[in-house]
Structure formats: C-alpha cells, structure tokens
Design a protein around this motif. Structure first.
Motif, short mmCIF file in Angstrom:
data_model
loop_
_atom_site.label_atom_id
_atom_site.label_comp_id
_atom_site.label_asym_id
_atom_site.label_seq_id
_atom_site.Cartn_x
_atom_site.Cartn_y
_atom_site.Cartn_z
N GLY A 1 140.80 -28.98 -11.51
CA GLY A 1 142.29 -29.44 -11.74
C GLY A 1 142.52 -30.10 -13.09
O GLY A 1 143.25 -30.92 -13.11
N ILE A 2 141.92 -29.84 -14.11
CA ILE A 2 141.89 -30.65 -15.54
C ILE A 2 143.10 -29.99 -15.86
O ILE A 2 143.47 -28.86 -15.75
CB ILE A 2 140.82 -30.81 -16.25
N GLU A 3 143.89 -30.90 -16.80
CA GLU A 3 145.11 -30.48 -17.63
C GLU A 3 144.97 -29.36 -18.72
O GLU A 3 145.95 -28.54 -18.87
CB GLU A 3 146.06 -31.42 -17.93
N LYS A 4 144.00 -29.56 -19.56
CA LYS A 4 143.75 -28.83 -20.68
C LYS A 4 142.30 -28.55 -21.22
O LYS A 4 141.70 -29.61 -20.76
CB LYS A 4 144.66 -29.38 -21.51
N ILE A 5 142.09 -27.60 -21.81
CA ILE A 5 140.74 -27.40 -22.53
C ILE A 5 141.11 -27.26 -24.06
O ILE A 5 141.95 -26.55 -24.39
CB ILE A 5 139.86 -26.23 -22.01
N GLU B 1 145.42 -44.45 -14.51
CA GLU B 1 146.65 -44.86 -15.46
C GLU B 1 146.24 -44.57 -16.85
O GLU B 1 147.07 -44.84 -17.62
CB GLU B 1 146.59 -46.47 -15.29
N GLU B 2 145.14 -44.25 -17.11
CA GLU B 2 144.56 -43.89 -18.59
C GLU B 2 144.49 -42.14 -18.56
O GLU B 2 143.11 -42.00 -17.90
CB GLU B 2 143.56 -44.68 -18.82
N PRO B 3 144.84 -41.56 -19.43
CA PRO B 3 144.40 -40.07 -19.21
C PRO B 3 143.03 -40.04 -20.11
O PRO B 3 142.55 -40.99 -21.05
CB PRO B 3 145.49 -39.33 -20.02
N ILE B 4 142.27 -39.03 -19.85
CA ILE B 4 140.81 -39.00 -20.35
C ILE B 4 140.52 -37.94 -20.92
O ILE B 4 141.04 -36.77 -20.76
CB ILE B 4 139.66 -39.11 -19.03
N ALA B 5 140.05 -37.73 -22.34
CA ALA B 5 139.38 -36.77 -23.00
C ALA B 5 138.05 -36.92 -22.96
O ALA B 5 137.27 -37.72 -23.34
CB ALA B 5 139.85 -36.87 -24.55
N LEU B 6 137.46 -35.86 -21.93
CA LEU B 6 135.95 -35.77 -22.09
C LEU B 6 135.43 -34.96 -23.13
O LEU B 6 136.11 -33.63 -23.03
CB LEU B 6 135.77 -35.24 -20.59
N VAL B 7 134.64 -35.31 -24.04
CA VAL B 7 134.27 -34.51 -25.05
C VAL B 7 132.91 -34.10 -24.78
O VAL B 7 132.16 -34.63 -24.44
CB VAL B 7 133.97 -35.43 -26.53
N ILE B 8 132.67 -32.80 -24.79
CA ILE B 8 131.36 -32.15 -24.77
C ILE B 8 130.86 -31.37 -26.03
O ILE B 8 131.81 -30.98 -26.77
CB ILE B 8 131.36 -30.79 -23.47
N GLY B 9 129.48 -31.21 -26.31
CA GLY B 9 129.25 -30.72 -27.58
C GLY B 9 128.64 -29.43 -27.72
O GLY B 9 128.35 -28.61 -26.51
N ASP B 10 128.21 -29.13 -28.72
CA ASP B 10 127.47 -27.76 -29.21
C ASP B 10 126.36 -27.78 -28.30
O ASP B 10 125.50 -28.56 -27.71
CB ASP B 10 127.06 -27.98 -30.65
N THR C 1 136.78 -36.96 -11.36
CA THR C 1 137.78 -36.39 -10.40
C THR C 1 137.52 -37.12 -9.06
O THR C 1 138.61 -37.49 -8.14
CB THR C 1 137.87 -35.02 -10.28
N LYS C 2 136.15 -37.52 -8.53
CA LYS C 2 136.08 -38.16 -7.32
C LYS C 2 136.51 -39.57 -7.54
O LYS C 2 137.16 -39.99 -6.62
CB LYS C 2 134.45 -38.21 -6.96
N GLN C 3 136.56 -40.17 -8.80
CA GLN C 3 136.93 -41.63 -8.81
C GLN C 3 138.59 -41.53 -9.02
O GLN C 3 139.23 -42.68 -8.44
CB GLN C 3 136.52 -42.29 -10.05
N LEU C 4 139.20 -40.47 -9.32
CA LEU C 4 140.62 -40.25 -9.65
C LEU C 4 141.35 -39.76 -8.36
O LEU C 4 142.35 -40.15 -8.36
CB LEU C 4 140.92 -39.43 -10.70
N ARG C 5 140.60 -39.41 -7.35
CA ARG C 5 141.34 -38.93 -6.25
C ARG C 5 141.91 -40.19 -5.28
O ARG C 5 141.64 -41.32 -5.25
CB ARG C 5 140.27 -38.17 -5.26
N HIS D 1 145.80 -29.75 -7.34
CA HIS D 1 146.06 -31.22 -7.82
C HIS D 1 145.43 -31.12 -9.54
O HIS D 1 144.65 -30.74 -9.62
CB HIS D 1 145.28 -32.29 -7.24
N LYS D 2 146.42 -31.54 -10.23
CA LYS D 2 146.29 -31.78 -11.72
C LYS D 2 145.83 -33.26 -12.04
O LYS D 2 146.51 -34.17 -11.61
CB LYS D 2 147.32 -31.33 -12.50
N PHE D 3 144.57 -33.40 -12.62
CA PHE D 3 144.19 -34.64 -13.14
C PHE D 3 144.51 -34.84 -14.63
O PHE D 3 144.24 -33.85 -15.34
CB PHE D 3 142.61 -34.59 -12.91
N PRO D 4 144.51 -36.11 -14.95
CA PRO D 4 144.77 -36.40 -16.48
C PRO D 4 143.67 -36.35 -17.12
O PRO D 4 143.32 -37.33 -17.85
CB PRO D 4 145.59 -37.59 -16.28
N ILE D 5 143.18 -35.19 -17.25
CA ILE D 5 141.78 -34.97 -17.98
C ILE D 5 141.86 -33.79 -19.25
O ILE D 5 142.45 -32.67 -18.65
CB ILE D 5 140.49 -34.62 -17.12
#
Length: 166
Positions: A41-45, A111-120, A162-166, A13-17
């Motif tokens: 299953g995230i869409e991109k890094i 319904e809303e794709p997510i960009a999860l930002v992680i840092g240094d 992903t638990k919430q989006l399933r 499964h691909k998630f909109p993340i």
C-alpha cells in the motif's frame, strides 16, 4: 481453507511511503517492485534512470499491478530527492554504510512521509544520493554475503516500515 484474492479480509490502506528507485533497470525486478508496492500500500514509485523497461518481461512479474500503483519516471535522482525533501519527506536510503542503522532499530513516524531509496542491482545507492539522505538503513545479515537482491531487501524494508506505521 485457502483464501483467494477475492475472499481475504485484508483492509486496503495507503501508507505515506514513496519508493525511489535509483538505476533499478532489470525488467523482472521492476515488475516485482510494482507488485510489492501494491501489496504494502505505498503511495508511489519513482523510477530514476535513463531507460526503464516497461514491456512484457516487466508485466509478467507485475501481474497487472503497474495499472494500480502510481508511478513516474524521472532521470535525475538528485532532483527527485530534493523535491521530496521540500515536501517534508524523510529520505531513508536502504544501503549498508559505515554509519547505517539496522532497520529494526529505526523509528518511523506516521507524521512524516518517507522516501525509501533503493539502488542499482549491482552498485546499490550512489554516494551522491547517500549524501542527500537523512539516514541510511540496512538489514542485518548473518551469512557470508553482504548483499541481497534489491527486491528481497525492499520487501523486508517495507514490511518493517509498514509494521511500525500501522
């Protein structure tokens, strides 16, 4: 009986993340991020830094997942965030701030794709990127330390989202 990669019953499964990595430059961490991106299953890094090590140290931990996970490299994190915003992404930075929300209390929508930002690895998500974010989320911690390894934190965050989006 223990199952192998070939005998599990997991459904792909691909998630909109999209995972946006601001100045994450440690090769083993990058390899691990590829591996968890594939697992969840995230869409991109998108790696944002002037130099991303993609050599042997990275591939040792990625276990060839860099070949199946879509990724790009862009030096300018602000530019990446602004582009994702124009595409309708919710920008969630994984960082402890004076107004961050515990991740388990956040509501993520299919319904809303997510960009999860992680840092240094040492300094986290920068103030300038936090200012561009729609929300800052954190993982509640119960020990003396107020931070954890960026990969471990990303694992926990992706599991919850992903638990919430399933």
């Amino acid at each position: 009986m223990q199952l192998t990669h070939y005998t599990t019953k997991f459904t792909k499964h691909k998630f909109p993340i999209t995972l946006v990595c601001e100045n994450v430059t440690n090769a083993p961490n990058i390899g691990s991020l590829f591996r968890i991106a594939d697992a969840f299953g995230i869409e991109k890094i998108i790696f944002c830094a002037s130099e991303i090590p993609m050599g042997r140290k990275m591939t040792k931990t990625s276990r060839a997942t860099e070949k199946v996970v879509d990724f790009e490299i862009n030096e300018n994190t602000s530019e990446v965030i602004n582009q994702l915003k124009t595409k309708g992404y919710k920008i969630a930075s994984l960082e402890i701030t004076d107004n961050s929300t515990p991740i388990h209390k956040c509501q993520f929508s299919k319904e809303e794709p997510i960009a999860l930002v992680i840092g240094d690895e040492n300094f986290g998500v920068s103030e300038s990127i936090l200012a561009l974010s729609d929300t800052a989320i954190h993982i509640d911690m119960f020990g003396q330390n107020s931070s954890m390894n960026v990969v471990q934190a990303t694992n926990i965050a992706l599991y919850e989202i992903t638990k919430q989006l399933r």
